[in-house]
Design a protein around this motif. Structure first.
Motif, PDB file in Angstrom:
ATOM      1  N   ALA A 410       0.834  -1.212   0.000  1.00  0.00           N
ATOM      2  CA  ALA A 410       0.000   0.000   0.000  1.00  0.00           C
ATOM      3  C   ALA A 410       0.866   1.258   0.000  1.00  0.00           C
ATOM      4  CB  ALA A 410      -0.929  -0.011   1.225  1.00  0.00           C
ATOM      5  N   LEU A 411       1.909   1.272   0.835  1.00  0.00           N
ATOM      6  CA  LEU A 411       2.764   2.463   0.920  1.00  0.00           C
ATOM      7  C   LEU A 411       3.574   2.648  -0.367  1.00  0.00           C
ATOM      8  CD1 LEU A 411       3.888   2.169   4.649  1.00  0.00           C
ATOM      9  CD2 LEU A 411       2.354   3.901   3.665  1.00  0.00           C
ATOM     10  N   ALA A 412       4.079   1.553  -0.931  1.00  0.00           N
ATOM     11  CA  ALA A 412       4.860   1.661  -2.171  1.00  0.00           C
ATOM     12  C   ALA A 412       3.999   2.243  -3.298  1.00  0.00           C
ATOM     13  CB  ALA A 412       5.416   0.297  -2.567  1.00  0.00           C
ATOM     14  N   ALA A 414       1.377   4.170  -2.899  1.00  0.00           N
ATOM     15  CA  ALA A 414       1.122   5.581  -2.582  1.00  0.00           C
ATOM     16  C   ALA A 414       2.326   6.451  -2.911  1.00  0.00           C
ATOM     17  CB  ALA A 414       0.754   5.728  -1.108  1.00  0.00           C
ATOM     18  N   GLU A 415       3.522   5.892  -2.820  1.00  0.00           N
ATOM     19  CA  GLU A 415       4.729   6.651  -3.154  1.00  0.00           C
ATOM     20  C   GLU A 415       5.030   6.613  -4.653  1.00  0.00           C
ATOM     21  OE1 GLU A 415       8.022   5.532  -0.624  1.00  0.00           O
ATOM     22  OE2 GLU A 415       7.136   6.500   1.127  1.00  0.00           O
ATOM     23  N   GLY A 416       4.191   5.914  -5.414  1.00  0.00           N
ATOM     24  CA  GLY A 416       4.414   5.868  -6.867  1.00  0.00           C
ATOM     25  C   GLY A 416       5.601   5.012  -7.264  1.00  0.00           C
ATOM     26  N   LEU A 417       5.819   3.927  -6.526  1.00  0.00           N
ATOM     27  CA  LEU A 417       6.961   3.041  -6.795  1.00  0.00           C
ATOM     28  C   LEU A 417       6.444   1.616  -7.055  1.00  0.00           C
ATOM     29  CD1 LEU A 417       9.402   4.423  -4.054  1.00  0.00           C
ATOM     30  CD2 LEU A 417       9.540   4.796  -6.536  1.00  0.00           C
ATOM     31  N   PRO A 418       5.984   1.343  -8.284  1.00  0.00           N
ATOM     32  CA  PRO A 418       5.313   0.064  -8.565  1.00  0.00           C
ATOM     33  C   PRO A 418       6.219  -1.160  -8.487  1.00  0.00           C
ATOM     34  CG  PRO A 418       5.624   1.328 -10.588  1.00  0.00           C
ATOM     35  CD  PRO A 418       5.976   2.252  -9.440  1.00  0.00           C
ATOM     36  N   ALA A 419       7.504  -1.031  -8.809  1.00  0.00           N
ATOM     37  CA  ALA A 419       8.373  -2.210  -8.703  1.00  0.00           C
ATOM     38  C   ALA A 419       8.587  -2.582  -7.233  1.00  0.00           C
ATOM     39  CB  ALA A 419       9.704  -1.977  -9.418  1.00  0.00           C
ATOM     40  N   HIS A 420       8.653  -1.545  -6.351  1.00  0.00           N
ATOM     41  CA  HIS A 420       8.701  -1.841  -4.922  1.00  0.00           C
ATOM     42  C   HIS A 420       7.477  -2.670  -4.535  1.00  0.00           C
ATOM     43  CE1 HIS A 420      11.688   1.373  -4.772  1.00  0.00           C
ATOM     44  NE2 HIS A 420      11.891   1.178  -3.486  1.00  0.00           N
ATOM     45  N   ALA A 422       5.505  -4.464  -6.442  1.00  0.00           N
ATOM     46  CA  ALA A 422       5.490  -5.786  -7.075  1.00  0.00           C
ATOM     47  C   ALA A 422       6.421  -6.756  -6.371  1.00  0.00           C
ATOM     48  CB  ALA A 422       5.873  -5.657  -8.549  1.00  0.00           C
ATOM     49  N   SER A 423       7.590  -6.273  -5.936  1.00  0.00           N
ATOM     50  CA  SER A 423       8.560  -7.193  -5.336  1.00  0.00           C
ATOM     51  C   SER A 423       7.999  -7.808  -4.054  1.00  0.00           C
ATOM     52  CB  SER A 423       9.900  -6.491  -5.074  1.00  0.00           C
ATOM     53  OG  SER A 423       9.790  -5.579  -4.003  1.00  0.00           O
ATOM     54  N   VAL A 424       7.114  -7.108  -3.374  1.00  0.00           N
ATOM     55  CA  VAL A 424       6.458  -7.669  -2.190  1.00  0.00           C
ATOM     56  C   VAL A 424       5.213  -8.468  -2.604  1.00  0.00           C
ATOM     57  CG1 VAL A 424       5.375  -7.137   0.038  1.00  0.00           C
ATOM     58  CG2 VAL A 424       7.336  -5.782  -0.763  1.00  0.00           C
TER      59      VAL A 424
ATOM     60  N   ALA B 254      11.825  -8.093 -10.174  1.00  0.00           N
ATOM     61  CA  ALA B 254      11.134  -7.017  -9.446  1.00  0.00           C
ATOM     62  C   ALA B 254      12.049  -6.419  -8.375  1.00  0.00           C
ATOM     63  CB  ALA B 254       9.841  -7.542  -8.818  1.00  0.00           C
ATOM     64  N   GLU B 261      14.034   1.837 -10.301  1.00  0.00           N
ATOM     65  CA  GLU B 261      12.970   2.829 -10.510  1.00  0.00           C
ATOM     66  C   GLU B 261      13.139   4.083  -9.658  1.00  0.00           C
ATOM     67  OE1 GLU B 261       9.031   1.488  -9.536  1.00  0.00           O
ATOM     68  OE2 GLU B 261       9.553   0.921  -7.489  1.00  0.00           O
ATOM     69  N   TYR B 362       9.782  -0.012   4.090  1.00  0.00           N
ATOM     70  CA  TYR B 362       8.531   0.509   4.643  1.00  0.00           C
ATOM     71  C   TYR B 362       8.203   0.077   6.054  1.00  0.00           C
ATOM     72  CZ  TYR B 362       7.780   2.057  -0.077  1.00  0.00           C
ATOM     73  OH  TYR B 362       7.929   2.694  -1.267  1.00  0.00           O
TER      74      TYR B 362
END
Lengths: 429, 429
Positions: A410-412, A414-420, A422-424, B254, B261, B362
């Motif tokens: 959720a936080l990633a 919100a920060e606009g970091l989609p690979a972050h 996805a990795s989770v 990822a 990114e 996070y």
């Protein structure tokens, strides 16, 4: 004559603020010179070192030797008196014992969410120790810098020291030998700091550089902070003595002069609630100075930077002391605890009438490399931690990532970091 | 395309050394600009801040407000979704729990010679936290910087953040509110760092400045190190993944992209002992990039700074990893312990296949502010210790000074410091 202030005078607040603000800063000329020296040593390596050393120290490295050999340091120890050897060994043992207690604990554990979390400390691979030549060639500084590195577990410790005209202080070599250091280079100044940070053909680079030096050395360390770790930006030495009227004025005068004699830029300040004692100390200082071999330096420092400040009571001195955030603070009263409890900012505190600062310079055990120039507001004396670093670590099970992973996703997002995210998210059930 | 290396190729050693040496450095133009900005803010204070903020952020401080009010930060928290609020609160609680364990112990004791020795830790009075605006406005960074300061006991924490065109990220304000911060200034860049270090009429000076920023912010912190404490000199983010062939290539891809990114200068490196897995990860990266909203940045970073390095076995990778001293290191194998035992230099290590680095960014608890650019050789992630300092102390009895004082006198005399010697000798029986 030193500054005399009285906290009951109408101009006191402004005068004290001026005293606080008068702490000295880097000089722009020094900064430019140092930048040029660092650049040239980085580009030209040993050739630049040899040239600067010939020019500044009148020592021909290629003709007369780059390094002091382990045999020479051993010989130096055997060449000094038994009294001095015993004193260095007592100091080394006490410094080691104090610093052993600073070794940090690793941590490792599993929390309620099933997350394994911890931190592991390890020593840096290599440390460089600057030892000044000339007036300030102090064997005590060799011990104070080298022993914490040894206790930390640093495998390689290299000393750099200028040897003007080829001369080197045998006490410095004896202290190096006691501390177990076998790598001693005859180079000094900003050029030596550059060599330690960048490495040359002869001198391998280090990870951390510590040790006192003149303005060029201090500025070189400041400029190279980030390329290597450094102990701190050090300035002139300082002492603040808070004393009631029941001290021997001769003792207090000697304590003040023990900083004044270091350098013309050193600063010694007395706070007292007893006007007659203030006068007696001022007179004792005048009596003692002419007898010192360091009279010229002590005179210059005391006249330019000394201060005697009369306060209504000693408790009133404590917030003023905090504003100075002194390197050394003596609390020379029968029961120093109530005053000590109010100290927020000081490098090292010396409690009671029988604890002169100088005993801490040599043999007590705590480090004598301490923050100056009001830096005790945010920094500490040299310690084992300056030669170590901490690696945090983490390990998750499938259940643990299921528990805390969605919040990370959720936080990633919100920060606009989609690979972050996805990795989770890819690992969630 | 990223760099591809194979440790069995004849040119490997030179190519890997080039990769290690390619870590970026401060740019001289940035350094000059920053020097000028610091000087002007120091001289002109708020007027300079207003002018720079108008010029760089198109925000008129005097017309549209210097500070965000506590009511605005509270409103921001109430304005975000329950999911995000819960995620921030989970993160805050876990970060606080991890950092509570970092609080150092004071020491106080009397040794065999009768010398009382100790050390007392205390928080700095005030800390300044830089929060970037624009692309890198991360609420997670607010928590990671503010919570260690709160745990340390810092009484005043001030945020500075640029608000380009007046805009401010409500998630950043929500995080500030959760962290209990009520002082938020709408200024950024080197000028904000100068204001925090020197103080202006509106912004009181702080003792320590932490938080991420662009090259100007990082250079301002570097130049002001010594005037204030700073967290570290930070550079572009990095990840090294050490993975065998039994990982899901999509997961590994990822993980690599989660650093790529961040910024075009970020670096992602995979070490593996399986050539087919290396190819599969490379293909998965290519598949994943176009789907990312951060595709342009990830593409630029991966092509310019990405690397896939094939090694004979994973143990062989470990000394290479140490030379990189990466900010983040994933050990994606079934039993990471033998590899982890060999790691000397890394900011944070992520153990096993279920521990993606992003979970540590996070919610896991350890700090995400970590040393970059090979600085894990000598420095550590942000911690409670960055907001505290240690005061050593000493107290001697007449018997204690009689025991250790004579050695101090001998050493002071040998160093040519007679007032040091006298201050001890006068107190000897």
């Amino acid at each position: 004559m030193p500054l005399r202030l009285d906290s009951r005078d109408p101009g006191f607040a402004a005068a004290f603020t001026a005293l606080v603000d008068a702490r000295r800063e880097a000089n722009e000329d020094v900064s430019r010179d140092v930048t040029a020296i660092l650049k040239r040593v980085r580009a030209e390596g040993d050739a630049a070192l040899a040239d600067y050393t010939q020019r500044f120290d009148r020592h021909d490295l290629n003709a007369s030797g780059w390094a002091v050999t382990p045999a020479e340091t051993r010989a130096a120890l055997h060449g000094i008196s038994t009294e001095l050897r015993d004193a260095l060994e007592l100091a080394a043992a006490r410094i080691a014992a104090y610093h052993e207690k600073q070794k940090p604990q690793d941590s490792d554990g599993v929390d309620a969410a099933g997350v394994r979390l911890g931190a592991r400390w390890s020593a840096v691979d290599a440390a460089g120790l600057y030892v000044p030549g000339g007036r300030a060639a102090y064997p005590s500084s060799v011990l104070m810098n080298a022993i914490p590195a040894k206790v930390a577990g640093v495998e390689r410790i290299a000393i750099v020291t200028p040897t003007p005209g080829g001369d080197i202080n045998p006490m410095v070599l004896a202290a190096a030998h006691i501390a177990g250091i076998e790598e001693v280079w005859r180079v000094g100044g900003a050029q030596a700091i550059a060599a330690l940070a960048y490495g040359t053909d002869k001198i391998r680079p280090v990870d951390v550089i510590t040790g006192p030096g003149n303005a060029w050395v201090a500025e070189a360390k400041r400029q190279l902070y980030g390329v290597v770790g450094i102990d701190m930006v050090a300035g002139p030495s300082e002492i603040v003595v808070v004393a009631d009227g029941r001290n021997d004025p001769e003792w207090t005068a000697a304590d003040l002069l023990s900083q004044s004699e270091h350098d013309p830029t050193s600063q010694s300040i007395l706070f007292t609630d007893d006007a007659a004692f203030a006068d007696a100390v001022a007179q004792a200082v005048e009596r003692q100075i002419p007898a010192l071999s360091t009279a010229a330096v002590a005179r210059a420092s005391w006249d330019a930077n000394g201060a005697i400040i009369l306060v209504g009571d000693l408790g009133e001195a404590m917030p003023l002391v905090d504003r100075l955030a002194p390197e050394h603070l003596e609390l020379a009263v029968d029961d120093p605890e109530p005053l000590f409890a109010r100290v927020r900012h000081a490098g090292s505190v010396f409690l009671g009438r029988m604890t002169p600062e100088a005993v801490g310079d040599y043999v007590a055990g705590p480090n004598h490399v301490l923050p100056t120039g009001r830096r005790a507001r945010f920094s500490s004396g040299l310690s084992v931690l300056d030669f170590m670093k901490r690696t945090s670590f983490l390990s998750l099970t499938p259940a643990a990532i299921a528990a805390i992973g969605p919040a990370a996703v959720a936080l990633a997002k919100a920060e606009g970091l989609p690979a972050h995210a996805a990795s989770v998210a890819l690992r969630l059930p």
